[in-house]
Each structure stands twice: as C-alpha cells, then as structure tokens.
Write a protein that holds these residues in place. Structure first.
Motif, PDB file in Angstrom:
ATOM      1  N   ALA A  43       4.281   1.964   2.249  1.00  0.00           N
ATOM      2  CA  ALA A  43       5.320   2.962   1.995  1.00  0.00           C
ATOM      3  C   ALA A  43       4.647   4.326   1.848  1.00  0.00           C
ATOM      4  N   LEU A  44       5.426   5.363   2.200  1.00  0.00           N
ATOM      5  CA  LEU A  44       4.957   6.725   2.008  1.00  0.00           C
ATOM      6  C   LEU A  44       5.738   7.324   0.846  1.00  0.00           C
TER       7      LEU A  44
ATOM      8  N   HIS B  41       9.698   7.310   0.484  1.00  0.00           N
ATOM      9  CA  HIS B  41      10.311   7.630  -0.811  1.00  0.00           C
ATOM     10  C   HIS B  41      10.103   9.102  -1.075  1.00  0.00           C
ATOM     11  N   PRO B  42      11.190   9.759  -1.488  1.00  0.00           N
ATOM     12  CA  PRO B  42      11.087  11.215  -1.646  1.00  0.00           C
ATOM     13  C   PRO B  42      10.104  11.618  -2.741  1.00  0.00           C
ATOM     14  N   ASP B  43       9.951  10.819  -3.808  1.00  0.00           N
ATOM     15  CA  ASP B  43       9.049  11.218  -4.891  1.00  0.00           C
ATOM     16  C   ASP B  43       8.147  10.048  -5.241  1.00  0.00           C
ATOM     17  N   ARG B  44       7.128  10.273  -6.012  1.00  0.00           N
ATOM     18  CA  ARG B  44       6.192   9.186  -6.292  1.00  0.00           C
ATOM     19  C   ARG B  44       6.673   8.314  -7.436  1.00  0.00           C
ATOM     20  N   GLU B  45       7.508   8.864  -8.350  1.00  0.00           N
ATOM     21  CA  GLU B  45       7.917   8.084  -9.514  1.00  0.00           C
ATOM     22  C   GLU B  45       8.716   6.855  -9.098  1.00  0.00           C
TER      23      GLU B  45
ATOM     24  N   LEU C 181       0.862  -1.184   0.000  1.00  0.00           N
ATOM     25  CA  LEU C 181       0.000   0.000   0.000  1.00  0.00           C
ATOM     26  C   LEU C 181       0.904   1.241   0.000  1.00  0.00           C
ATOM     27  N   VAL C 182       0.690   2.087  -1.003  1.00  0.00           N
ATOM     28  CA  VAL C 182       1.477   3.316  -1.071  1.00  0.00           C
ATOM     29  C   VAL C 182       0.569   4.508  -0.752  1.00  0.00           C
ATOM     30  N   LEU C 183       0.993   5.301   0.219  1.00  0.00           N
ATOM     31  CA  LEU C 183       0.281   6.540   0.505  1.00  0.00           C
ATOM     32  C   LEU C 183       1.023   7.676  -0.182  1.00  0.00           C
TER      33      LEU C 183
ATOM     34  N   PRO D  87       5.741  15.696   1.844  1.00  0.00           N
ATOM     35  CA  PRO D  87       6.141  17.114   1.847  1.00  0.00           C
ATOM     36  C   PRO D  87       7.140  17.403   2.970  1.00  0.00           C
ATOM     37  N   ALA D  88       7.899  18.443   2.773  1.00  0.00           N
ATOM     38  CA  ALA D  88       8.996  18.743   3.703  1.00  0.00           C
ATOM     39  C   ALA D  88       8.484  18.909   5.139  1.00  0.00           C
ATOM     40  N   HIS D  89       7.354  19.599   5.287  1.00  0.00           N
ATOM     41  CA  HIS D  89       6.834  19.832   6.627  1.00  0.00           C
ATOM     42  C   HIS D  89       6.505  18.518   7.327  1.00  0.00           C
ATOM     43  N   THR D  90       5.809  17.640   6.601  1.00  0.00           N
ATOM     44  CA  THR D  90       5.421  16.360   7.203  1.00  0.00           C
ATOM     45  C   THR D  90       6.646  15.490   7.463  1.00  0.00           C
ATOM     46  N   LEU D  91       7.618  15.572   6.548  1.00  0.00           N
ATOM     47  CA  LEU D  91       8.847  14.796   6.733  1.00  0.00           C
ATOM     48  C   LEU D  91       9.540  15.222   8.039  1.00  0.00           C
TER      49      LEU D  91
END
Lengths: 113, 432, 267
Positions: free
Chosen positions: A80-81, A104-108, A47-49, A85-89
């Motif tokens: 996995a997430l 993962h930093p990006d969705r791709e 499951l990817v959020l 976003p930077a704030h949530t990270l």
C-alpha cells in the motif's frame, strides 16, 4: 534545489513501513529498488510505502514503486502507498496506477500514528 | 674547486702540512695523466674524420688498442650503423656550420658486439687564417641516463597508445549509441495528403540512450497511424524496451489499427517479456489513427492513451485545450490493462500536439525548484494556436533550449496539423 | 596556404639570371647551402626552401600521409616552382632531394631543365645484385637514434615553433638549432628517405644531369654514385675529393666549381 533521497525502514506488527523522503528520480530510483529487494516479506504481511516526505517522482520513480509491488506480490504479501503527495497522486492517476495500488491519503489510517 | 674530503688528520694538529702535501699531489697530476684517465672520452680527428689522438678512457670503453685506432679509423667507424647515419645527416653538417655541437646521443660499438650509449660534444679547432684544422670530441658515458630516458620515452609511448585506444573506444561507443538511437526514431516522417507533421527529439545526454519514442506510418492507403511515448528509465535497457515497443506497435497496427487493440497488444508483449524478469519495464504511450477526408479536408483522429499525459489540440481560432484521456494504465504493468480513448476532428489550421513529460517536468525558477507544468504548457500552446506544426515545434524547441540545465530528461515532440486554407494567422506579438 | 610561406621560400641573387633551386636533404634545411649560395648569387636567381616537416617550413602543413612518399616532397618542389613561375630551372638536390628532383621532373617537366644530384642514392637498402650500403635493421636503428635525441630537440625547438616574441633571448640560447626538426616529422622523412626505391625513375631522366659523389661517403658509397651515373642517360659524374655525405659543407670550393661549371655549360 534537488534534495537527495532518504529512506528508513521500520517494522510493525502488520508489516514493514518504508519511509521515503526527497526526490525519487532516474539517479535515486535504483537505490530504492535495491533497498526494497532486501526487505523480507511473507504472506499476510503488508509493505507500506510512506511517501509523505517525497518531493518528486518521475517515471523511474514510478518504476521503483512498481518493482516494490512485484517484490511484495512475489512473496504473497500486500502493498500500500500512504500519504501520497498531491503531485505524485496526480502522476499515479495519469498513468492509471491509482487503480493498481492501494492508496491511503494519510499515514495514520494505514499504519497508525 | 679544491677537494678537501681526503683530508684525514685533525686539521688543528697537522692542518698546514697535510694541505701542502695534498696540494703538491694535485700539482703532480699532469695534464697528460688527466687527458688519458679523465672520466670522459677524448678524441681528436682530422677534418676527414681520421682519428689522430684518443685517450685511454675511450679506448677502454671501445676495448681497442691505440695502434688499431690512431691513423687507421674514423670517428664514424666507432659508431653503430644507426649512429653513423645520424652522424652524417645531422652531427657532421651541424658541426661544420656551427663549429661546435653538444649533447648528441649516439651509441659506440664495443668489441664484444655490445654498444654503449654516450653523449657526444665536439668543437672544430681553426687555424690562424680561419681554416678548420681538426675536430675535438668529448664522449660521456650515458648508460644510466639513456636507460632513464628510454624508460621515459617508453612510458610516453605507452600513455600515448592508451590515450589513442581510449579515444578510439569512445568514438566507437558514440557511433554505436548514435546508430542505436537512430533505430529508435524515424529518419523522416512520411508525407500525408492534406496533413502536415513535425517532430523534435531532445536527448538529455549524448552518452545515454533515450527512452522516448515516436513514429508516423501509413496503414492502408487511406489512414495513417502515429504514436509517441516514454519508456520508464534510460540507458541501454530502456532502449531495448523502446525498440521492442516501436516495432510491436507498428506490427500490431497493421494487424488491427484500433488504438486500444494496438496498446493492448503492446501491453501483453511487455508484460510477458518483463513482468517475471526481475527487472520489470513499462512505458506510457499515446497511439492514434488519422483519417483524412479528401472532400472536406478534415482529419478524424482516434486515439488511446496508456498512462501518458493528455495531448493538446491547438485550434485555428487561437484556443488550445488538452484532450483528456484519464484512467489509461501504464503499459506493461498488469495483464489486461485498460486504456482510455478519445476522438477529435482536425479542421484547417488545427494542430494536434503530442509530447513527453520531459517538457512539463523541466525545472524552472531561479533555484530550479519549480516544474514547468501543464498549465504553463497550455498557455504556451494558446499563444501558438493557429500556427502550422513546424512553427509550433520550432517554438517549443526554443522553449526547451531556454530551460537550459533545467531540462534533465529526454523530450519528444510530435505535431500533426491540417494546413490553414485562408491567410496564415499573424505571428503572436511576443513569441516565447 | 601560401606556398612561399609554407616552404619558407627564400629568393636571392641576380633576378635576371637563370633560376637555380637548392633543395636540402634529410637531416637539415636550407642552411646547408650557406657555402654554396655565395658562388651562385652573381649570375643566378637562387631559390632556397625548406620541405614541409623541416627547418622553418610551416609545421601545420605537415601530413603524414602526403609525406610518406617521395612524391609528397616532390609536390612541394613543383608547388614552389609554380608559386615563383619557374621554367627550366636547374634543380640542385642533396642526398634524397636528388631523387625528389627526379620525381618532380616527372610531375612537371616544364619546370625543371637540369639536375644536379649531390651525393644521391636511389636506394639505401641492399637488394639482389644491388648494394645500397644498409640493411633494413640499420634503418630501424637510425629511427631509434632520432628518438633518443628527442629530449634535446624539444628543449631547443619548442620556443621557436611556438613563437616567443616576449623572450627573444631564447633564440640566442638555441644550440644545434640550424637543422632542428620536429622529431615526429623527421621520423616520417627518415622512413620515406631510407626505405625509398627510385632506381627505375632514373632511366626516364631526359634533362642534362650532373652527379656529384664523394670519395668517402658512408651514406652514398661510390658504387651507388656509379649506378646513378650509369642509369641516368647522358649524365656527367664528378667525384669530389671529400669525406662524408655533405661535400657542399666539407669541400665547398670543389663542389661549387663543379656546379658552376655544369651550369655554365647549359647556357
């Protein structure tokens, strides 16, 4: 101003992708928790959020993310997430969840384009 | 007004004749006949109440013969007992004073034991020298009207009862919530030799139990423990976690005051209690110990954080910095979680500030789209560095008020400081 | 609160004369004494007032707790006497007020020097060996009567209570208004009045007392008048040839004569 939470689910070969946009807080977190509980998972799936559109996440939001994690693990699935976003990270790091979630930093890189 | 509805024939043909016949019929309607058969009751009584004259309509309602009434009964004899009392205490005195009275609701007795609601009006007839001669009374059938009024009154009473009940329920709920909320926080902070403390709790909504908590308590006569944290979520479920958290940390610390050990115990308790419940619950917390050194006046601080924002240290020299505790995990998520420790020493004029993220996450800006943030908080702390704990907490309370609607979460503040030995530093020129 | 304003106190008559306090009963207010006052003003300092919950007394001063016993009303009497610094005043009480006067006398004996009890009844409900004239059910029915006249009251009384200086014409439209009372307060007064039992208090009355009864009184029958006369030590009983419960309205001359004779005898 505050933007309402919006969620969409789409299926991929590797597993469902749940896209979250808007603010995830005390009032909207139950909505996400109810939604994730209805997603069917099985061992081997992930499951990817996708949090790319998430504008805010407080402690209730964090709880909703952890509930999704429990739901995935109960089904023997992974979670996995993506595109956090930077704030949530920063919040995830503060509460130590950067080591609990696969992030993962990006969705791709995690779900393809 | 003349009534034309009985006019049956075509007025074009026989209109003139028919109208004449009708008019003649009306003229034949004698005053006596009208009195006796009027659609209301008539009654005349002497000033002592003795009935002198009564019409057939009223006799019919009473099911009484004229002989049994006239000269034998008083008006009050026709009334029910309650009506009699009302008559004597209200009706009669008013009639005497005003000479007339109108629209009074009374019940008359019927022979079969029943009662009939009526509306009564009366006027006194005076003689040529102004002396009262008799009372004329009209009695209207009010059965339908009274039934309707009683229904209105019944509904009003029911609505009033429901409103009172709802108010009582709400008051009881508020009281229960207040008692519960108080059980989550200490009434007062214990005195610590050589240390000053201050705390503030802001509740976002009085109806919603908060999930923030703090406490300060003695450990072994020399050392003291403190903690502050935030349970994820709000409401009664969160309050239950808060309660469990507070008493677990207190008990754990008495067993082993090491901060990591206390948080680990809490982690185990929360995880075991909630992980498999389908409703997982977590909290962030800072737990620490204070070791005052009576000879130097310094206080050694040891603390550990589980996912909580870093504490601030306001120094006597006017600086303020976060005491970083990166990597400490939210308490209750996974078994065997790791917590991050930090130490510092408070010297005279220093203050340690613990807070929950209600403060840093408060909405600011014209459209409330920004958050107050860590750097703004640090800047605020710099401006108040060197001041004692109660002054720092008071300034922060003012800051919280200033957020207005932007402060939508509970916020807990706990400040622990060592009193300055020298002269107190000047207040900042422009306090926030 | 200022007692004079609270109880709508009016003082008329001869300021040098002995004080006579006229106290209205349940159902009306000081207007009840309009035919009595003229007979007293020449020789007496006449004090009129409304009990809290009646007439134009200050409605905000009402407390259900205080006025659920006769002693609450008796405190009104004592406080009015204190406010005017009355001593040895003659207290003329109609109906339940006669009993309120007895209670007030017990509270402040120095204030009241004589009692005139107009159509008194120390207990309205029948009891073993005592006939008051009513059953408990009758009293409930009276309370229901008060309730059914509620609607008429609110229409007439609301503007007066709320004060409506912009519409003075409303005052003229008011009918049945002399004795208009807030129905909730009236219900408390009715219950307090008709469920009271002051028979024992009568024995301790130690001031000159005149008992006035009517020949035909539904509320206070002659047996009750005889009981009061028998029980109050040394009291005088006068039976007025009058019908109803309000001889001061229905037979004012005879009533006034009895009162002034009694008062003159005190001097």
């Amino acid at each position: 101003m505050m933007s309402p939470l919006k969620t969409t689910v789409r299926e991929t070969a590797a597993g469902p992708v749940l896209e979250v946009t808007g603010e995830l807080d005390y009032t909207s977190a139950p909505e996400l928790r109810e939604l994730t509980a209805t997603i069917t998972l099985r061992p081997g799936l992930r499951l990817v959020l996708d949090l790319g559109g998430m504008e805010f996440c407080d402690s209730s939001g964090i709880t909703a993310l952890l509930a999704a994690r429990s739901h995935a693990h109960a089904a023997g699935a992974d979670i996995a997430l993506a595109a956090v976003p930077a704030h949530t990270l920063r919040v995830l790091r503060m509460v130590g969840l950067d080591e609990v979630f696969t992030i993962h930093p990006d969705r791709e890189s995690v779900i393809g384009s | 007004m003349m009534c034309r509805s009985a006019e049956q024939p075509d007025p074009q043909d026989t209109g003139g004749d028919a109208t004449d016949v009708l008019f003649a019929a009306l003229l034949e309607d004698s005053a006596d006949e009208l009195y006796e058969s009027a659609p209301c009751g008539y009654l005349s009584a002497l000033m002592d109440g003795t009935i002198a004259k009564i019409n057939s309509t009223l006799l019919g309602w009473l099911s009484l013969d004229r002989e049994a009434v006239v000269g034998r009964m008083r008006f009050t004899d026709l009334l029910t007992v309650g009506g009699k009392l009302y008559h004597e205490t209200h009706f009669a005195p008013l009639l005497r004073m005003q000479g007339e009275i109108s629209g009074i609701a009374l019940d008359i007795k019927q022979s079969a034991g029943g009662r009939m609601p009526v509306l009564v009006s009366a006027a006194v007839k005076y003689g040529s020298t102004g002396q009262p001669l008799l009372t004329r009374t009209t009695v209207f059938d009010a059965r339908d009207r009274r039934a309707y009024e009683e229904e209105l009154l019944r509904r009003r009473d029911a609505a009033e009862e429901a409103r009172k009940q709802a108010e009582a329920d709400r008051a009881r709920l508020q009281e229960a919530l207040a008692v519960l909320q108080q059980s989550l926080l200490p009434d007062t902070l214990p005195p610590i030799p050589g240390v000053e403390t201050a705390a503030h709790y802001h509740t976002a909504s009085p109806d919603r139990l908060g999930g923030d908590f703090y406490d300060v308590f003695p450990l072994d006569g020399k050392r003291f423990a403190f903690f502050l944290g935030d349970v994820c979520g709000k409401g009664p479920q969160a309050a239950a976690v808060t309660s469990l958290t507070r008493y677990t940390l207190r008990a754990a610390a008495l067993h082993d005051p090491d901060p990591v050990s206390a948080l680990s115990t809490l982690n185990t308790v929360l995880h075991e209690r909630y992980a498999d419940s389908g409703d997982p619950r977590y909290c962030t917390a800072v737990f620490g110990t204070l070791g005052p050194d009576p000879t130097t006046g310094h206080v050694a601080v040891q603390l550990a954080s589980g996912g909580h924002p870093p504490v601030l240290v306001l120094r006597a020299d006017g600086t303020a910095d976060f005491l970083p505790t990166p990597g400490g995990l939210l308490v209750g998520v996974v078994p065997g979680a790791r917590f991050t420790t930090a130490t510092t020493v408070l010297t005279p004029g220093d203050t340690l500030l613990l807070y929950t993220d209600g403060l840093t996450e408060a909405r600011t800006g014209d459209d409330q789209s920004d958050r107050y943030g860590d750097e703004a908080l640090r800047g605020f702390a710099v401006r108040h560095a060197g001041r004692p704990p109660d002054a720092v907490v008071q300034a922060l309370t003012g800051l919280l008020h200033g957020f207005g609607d932007g402060l939508d979460d509970d916020t807990a503040l706990l400040a622990i400081g060592v009193p300055a030995t020298g002269p107190a530093p000047c207040d900042p020129a422009t306090p926030d | 609160m200022d007692v004079v304003r609270r109880n709508n106190v009016t003082v008329v008559g001869n300021p040098e004369g002995p004080a006579v306090v006229l106290a209205h009963g349940f159902g009306c207010d000081q207007n009840m004494w309009r035919l009595t006052v003229p007979a007293l003003v020449e020789d007496y300092r006449v004090v009129l007032f409304d009990y809290v919950g009646s007439g134009r007394a200050e409605p905000s001063a009402f407390s259900e707790k205080r006025y659920s016993s006769l002693s609450g009303y008796a405190r009104d009497v004592v406080e009015v006497c204190e406010a005017l610094d009355l001593r040895d005043a003659a207290f003329v009480g109609h109906s339940v007020s006669a009993m309120i006067g007895v209670v007030a006398l017990g509270m402040a004996p120095e204030r009241i020097g004589a009692l005139v009890m107009v159509a008194p009844s120390p207990r309205y409900v029948d009891d073993d060996g005592y006939r008051g004239g009513f059953s408990a059910d009758d009293i409930d029915e009276l309370l229901a009567s008060l309730e059914s006249n509620y609607l008429g009251w609110s229409a007439a009384m609301a503007p007066m209570i709320m004060g409506n200086p912009d519409r003075p014409e409303l005052d003229q439209e008011l009918k049945n208004s002399f004795c208009a009372t807030d129905p909730d307060m009236a219900r408390v007064f009715a219950r307090t009045t008709f469920l009271s039992d002051s028979r024992d208090d009568l024995k301790s009355v130690a001031v000159p007392t005149l008992v006035l009864e009517c020949t035909q009184d539904v509320i206070a029958p002659r047996e009750v008048g005889a009981f009061v006369h028998r029980t109050v030590p040394g009291s005088t009983l006068v039976t007025l040839d009058a019908t109803g419960h309000c001889p001061h309205l229905s037979a004012p001359e005879a009533t006034n004569a009895a009162i002034t004779d009694f008062l003159a005898g005190l001097r």
